[in-house]
Scaffold this active site. Structure first.
Site, PDB file in Angstrom:
ATOM      1  N   ASN A 100       0.810  -1.223   0.000  1.00 56.69           N
ATOM      2  CA  ASN A 100       0.000   0.000   0.000  1.00 56.69           C
ATOM      3  C   ASN A 100       0.845   1.275   0.000  1.00 56.69           C
ATOM      4  O   ASN A 100       0.345   2.343   0.338  1.00 56.69           O
ATOM      5  CB  ASN A 100      -0.994  -0.016   1.177  1.00 56.69           C
ATOM      6  CG  ASN A 100      -0.303  -0.216   2.519  1.00 56.69           C
ATOM      7  OD1 ASN A 100       0.916  -0.071   2.609  1.00 56.69           O
ATOM      8  ND2 ASN A 100      -1.065  -0.537   3.542  1.00 56.69           N
ATOM      9  N   ARG A 135       2.903   7.533  11.451  1.00 55.57           N
ATOM     10  CA  ARG A 135       2.422   7.033  12.728  1.00 55.57           C
ATOM     11  C   ARG A 135       2.103   8.219  13.636  1.00 55.57           C
ATOM     12  O   ARG A 135       2.872   9.191  13.690  1.00 55.57           O
ATOM     13  CB  ARG A 135       3.466   6.126  13.415  1.00 55.57           C
ATOM     14  CG  ARG A 135       3.584   4.720  12.832  1.00 55.57           C
ATOM     15  CD  ARG A 135       2.295   3.903  12.952  1.00 55.57           C
ATOM     16  NE  ARG A 135       2.381   2.591  12.332  1.00 55.57           N
ATOM     17  CZ  ARG A 135       1.906   2.259  11.115  1.00 55.57           C
ATOM     18  NH1 ARG A 135       1.315   3.165  10.368  1.00 55.57           N
ATOM     19  NH2 ARG A 135       2.010   1.029  10.668  1.00 55.57           N
ATOM     20  N   GLN A 186      -5.264   3.664  18.459  1.00 55.51           N
ATOM     21  CA  GLN A 186      -6.253   3.417  17.412  1.00 55.51           C
ATOM     22  C   GLN A 186      -7.162   2.274  17.833  1.00 55.51           C
ATOM     23  O   GLN A 186      -6.631   1.231  18.216  1.00 55.51           O
ATOM     24  CB  GLN A 186      -5.548   3.103  16.088  1.00 55.51           C
ATOM     25  CG  GLN A 186      -4.825   4.314  15.536  1.00 55.51           C
ATOM     26  CD  GLN A 186      -4.296   4.155  14.126  1.00 55.51           C
ATOM     27  OE1 GLN A 186      -3.849   5.107  13.548  1.00 55.51           O
ATOM     28  NE2 GLN A 186      -4.324   2.970  13.573  1.00 55.51           N
ATOM     29  N   HIS A 209      -7.626   5.833  10.059  1.00 55.94           N
ATOM     30  CA  HIS A 209      -6.469   5.227   9.397  1.00 55.94           C
ATOM     31  C   HIS A 209      -6.919   4.465   8.133  1.00 55.94           C
ATOM     32  O   HIS A 209      -7.159   3.263   8.175  1.00 55.94           O
ATOM     33  CB  HIS A 209      -5.774   4.281  10.388  1.00 55.94           C
ATOM     34  CG  HIS A 209      -4.408   3.855   9.967  1.00 55.94           C
ATOM     35  ND1 HIS A 209      -3.496   3.327  10.836  1.00 55.94           N
ATOM     36  CD2 HIS A 209      -3.783   3.867   8.774  1.00 55.94           C
ATOM     37  CE1 HIS A 209      -2.380   3.040  10.198  1.00 55.94           C
ATOM     38  NE2 HIS A 209      -2.542   3.347   8.934  1.00 55.94           N
TER      39      HIS A 209
HETATM   40  P1  NDP Z   1      10.581   2.375   4.085  1.00 61.80           P
HETATM   41  O1  NDP Z   1      11.253   1.438   5.002  1.00 61.80           O
HETATM   42  O2  NDP Z   1      10.578   2.119   2.623  1.00 61.80           O
HETATM   43  O3  NDP Z   1      11.166   3.838   4.281  1.00 61.80           O
HETATM   44  C1  NDP Z   1      11.392   4.405   5.533  1.00 61.80           C
HETATM   45  C2  NDP Z   1      12.456   5.451   5.364  1.00 61.80           C
HETATM   46  O4  NDP Z   1      12.562   6.161   6.596  1.00 61.80           O
HETATM   47  C3  NDP Z   1      13.831   4.877   5.043  1.00 61.80           C
HETATM   48  O5  NDP Z   1      14.389   5.599   3.972  1.00 61.80           O
HETATM   49  C4  NDP Z   1      14.590   5.123   6.350  1.00 61.80           C
HETATM   50  O6  NDP Z   1      15.964   5.324   6.160  1.00 61.80           O
HETATM   51  C5  NDP Z   1      13.940   6.397   6.798  1.00 61.80           C
HETATM   52  N1  NDP Z   1      14.197   6.729   8.187  1.00 61.80           N
HETATM   53  C6  NDP Z   1      14.234   5.894   9.248  1.00 61.80           C
HETATM   54  N2  NDP Z   1      14.506   6.589  10.355  1.00 61.80           N
HETATM   55  C7  NDP Z   1      14.668   7.880   9.987  1.00 61.80           C
HETATM   56  C8  NDP Z   1      14.974   9.075  10.679  1.00 61.80           C
HETATM   57  N3  NDP Z   1      15.208   9.065  11.991  1.00 61.80           N
HETATM   58  N4  NDP Z   1      15.050  10.234   9.988  1.00 61.80           N
HETATM   59  C9  NDP Z   1      14.844  10.238   8.658  1.00 61.80           C
HETATM   60  N5  NDP Z   1      14.551   9.129   7.928  1.00 61.80           N
HETATM   61  C10 NDP Z   1      14.453   7.980   8.601  1.00 61.80           C
HETATM   62  O7  NDP Z   1       9.073   2.519   4.651  1.00 61.80           O
HETATM   63  P2  NDP Z   1       7.777   2.947   3.868  1.00 61.80           P
HETATM   64  O8  NDP Z   1       8.068   4.168   3.082  1.00 61.80           O
HETATM   65  O9  NDP Z   1       7.154   1.778   3.207  1.00 61.80           O
HETATM   66  O10 NDP Z   1       6.814   3.295   5.101  1.00 61.80           O
HETATM   67  C11 NDP Z   1       7.150   4.329   6.014  1.00 61.80           C
HETATM   68  C12 NDP Z   1       6.180   4.282   7.181  1.00 61.80           C
HETATM   69  O11 NDP Z   1       4.889   4.650   6.735  1.00 61.80           O
HETATM   70  C13 NDP Z   1       5.997   2.888   7.800  1.00 61.80           C
HETATM   71  O12 NDP Z   1       7.009   2.604   8.740  1.00 61.80           O
HETATM   72  C14 NDP Z   1       4.645   2.992   8.433  1.00 61.80           C
HETATM   73  O13 NDP Z   1       4.797   3.479   9.753  1.00 61.80           O
HETATM   74  C15 NDP Z   1       3.933   4.047   7.599  1.00 61.80           C
HETATM   75  N6  NDP Z   1       2.855   3.472   6.788  1.00 61.80           N
HETATM   76  C16 NDP Z   1       1.584   3.971   6.946  1.00 61.80           C
HETATM   77  C17 NDP Z   1       0.540   3.423   6.239  1.00 61.80           C
HETATM   78  C18 NDP Z   1      -0.846   3.977   6.368  1.00 61.80           C
HETATM   79  O14 NDP Z   1      -1.801   3.279   6.028  1.00 61.80           O
HETATM   80  N7  NDP Z   1      -1.030   5.206   6.830  1.00 61.80           N
HETATM   81  C19 NDP Z   1       0.725   2.286   5.336  1.00 61.80           C
HETATM   82  C20 NDP Z   1       2.119   1.922   5.156  1.00 61.80           C
HETATM   83  C21 NDP Z   1       3.119   2.470   5.902  1.00 61.80           C
HETATM   84  P3  NDP Z   1      16.987   4.091   6.213  1.00 61.80           P
HETATM   85  O15 NDP Z   1      16.949   3.518   4.850  1.00 61.80           O
HETATM   86  O16 NDP Z   1      18.278   4.695   6.570  1.00 61.80           O
HETATM   87  O17 NDP Z   1      16.497   3.131   7.262  1.00 61.80           O
END
Ligand code: NDP
Length: 392
Positions: A147, A285, A314, A333
């Site tokens: 998603n 989140r 939630q 959500h």
């Molecule tokens: P990914 O793992 O593809 O991307 C997460 C990114 O966040 C990575 O590039 C990671 O970097 C970066 N990151 C981690 N910690 C930090 C930080 N402290 N500062 C800056 N960047 C950081 O995840 P997705 O994009 O798939 O999803 C992201 C989040 O979205 C999920 O964890 C989930 O909580 C949320 N989500 C919400 C949904 C909804 O229905 N609302 C559905 C799906 C997801 P690095 O590569 O260095 O780890």
């Protein structure tokens, strides 16, 4: 025979539709820049129907019962009297989802000695105590990518809705008014604005790609820089800190996972660095933001708008301040659980279960914990100490 508990949100108050708004779904084989869609051996559901609510049963009953398993489906997940707590003692598998999270805490995991697999039907396993899963040798898997684009589309929708003042304008129509000045007194164009994502992972990068044609100045902040060619292609400015990004951006969108480094990253102090009148969008989140600090920033005008679909806890209680604060565009959500997304994560859940029962490896990109340690995509995204905190 195994016992599987599947925790799903409630059906629509008017009951499940007997006819849907659309007859079919577009055919997509691969995720953008990513792997193939789920490849289960079979599915027993109609793509495009409600699978995430209780009656939809994630499309799993026929498959599981045909293989002799016991399948319990419930929306009752909180409190000691919940069906989840009553049924957990002999369950082997729990299927949960972030939209209606079964918080799989250390206490719950300790009460489930037969538990072997927790599947997140969606993305983001922070509602499971991963340290407890590691300690109890429980596999945790999620349907990575299912998603990401759904959420990115929601972010774009919310950016436009906030900046153009769509929701209050729509309300004037419902009230029978033609109050143009009331509508446009807070309405701007997105064109030319500085828009930045905190994290450019699957969702954040997709948001940047979708926004590119709007002729914006695009920014991102992440722990790692994107390849130079990609930065050039999208015209991105990199920031090493939230402070640097928020001080220049008109719209900030949060797309990072929840862990101790990111929890409460938007708070009364960090909001002081945001431009006056910035818009903040959080579909990642709820705990990334200090709840009261966001409400106060909307009251004071530091933020011109806040939108998102993630809350804590939630479901959010009826008196949650984000329901009544000014200039918000919150939804429950829902961004990652469109009918399109449900079809993908239901198929992904089925693929994970088929692999588990047939002793075939679960795709690496789905794995969060396996064999008593973080594994697959989880080894990159999480640490065990992080997870226990987030799930509590
Ligand atoms: P990914 O793992 O593809 O991307 C997460 C990114 O966040 C990575 O590039 C990671 O970097 C970066 N990151 C981690 N910690 C930090 C930080 N402290 N500062 C800056 N960047 C950081 O995840 P997705 O994009 O798939 O999803 C992201 C989040 O979205 C999920 O964890 C989930 O909580 C949320 N989500 C919400 C949904 C909804 O229905 N609302 C559905 C799906 C997801 P690095 O590569 O260095 O780890």
């Amino acid at each position: 025979m195994s016992k599987i508990i599947c925790v799903l949100y409630d059906d629509p108050v008017t009951g499940c539709p007997d006819r849907y708004a659309r007859g079919d779904l577009p055919n997509i084989d691969r995720y953008p820049d990513g792997p193939t869609l789920p490849t289960p051996k079979g599915i027993d559901f109609e793509p495009g129907t409600l699978l995430g609510s209780v009656s939809g049963e994630r499309g799993l009953r026929k498959y599981l019962e045909a293989n002799g398993h016991e399948f319990v489906v419930t929306s009752s997940k909180d409190g000691a009297d919940s069906v989840l707590d009553r049924e957990l003692h002999d369950a082997e598998i729990v299927v949960s989802q972030p939209f209606w999270p079964a918080y799989m805490t250390e206490e719950r995991i300790a009460k489930a000695p037969k538990l072997k697999l927790i599947v997140t039907a969606g993305i983001g396993s922070d509602h499971t105590d991963l340290k407890a899963a590691v300690d109890h040798d429980i596999t945790v898997a999620e349907v990575t990518c299912c998603n990401s684009n759904s959420v990115a589309e929601h972010v774009v929708m919310m950016a436009l809705a906030l900046v153009r003042n769509y929701l209050p304008s729509y309300q004037w129509v419902l009230k029978g008014g033609w109050n143009i000045a009331d509508c446009v007194a807070r309405s701007y164009d997105l064109e030319g604005m500085n828009v930045g994502t905190v994290a450019a992972g699957r969702i954040g990068l997709r948001v940047l790609r979708l926004l590119k044609p709007f002729d914006l100045k695009l920014h991102y902040m992440d722990r790692h820089r994107l390849p130079e060619a990609l930065e050039k292609e999208l015209g991105l400015t990199y920031h090493a800190s939230l402070k640097s990004l928020s001080s220049v951006c008109d719209v900030v969108t949060l797309n990072c996972p929840l862990h101790p480094e990111t929890e409460n990253m938007v708070n009364a102090q960090s909001l002081k660095d945001f431009k006056r009148g910035a818009y903040l969008i959080n579909t990642a989140r709820g705990k990334l933001c200090d709840t009261d600090a966001v409400a106060a920033a909307l009251e004071s005008g530091r933020l011109a708008g806040y939108a998102g679909d993630v809350w804590y806890p939630q479901p959010a209680p009826a008196d949650h301040v984000w329901r009544s604060m000014p200039h918000h565009g919150m939804t429950p959500h829902i961004s990652g659980t469109s009918l399109s997304a449900q079809t993908r994560y239901a198929a992904g859940t089925r693929e994970i279960l088929e692999c588990y029962f047939e002793n075939r490896p679960i795709r690496d990109e789905y794995l969060i914990v396996q064999g008593g340690k973080l594994a697959g995509v989880g080894a990159h995204s999480y640490s065990v100490s992080e997870a226990s905190k987030a799930a509590s």
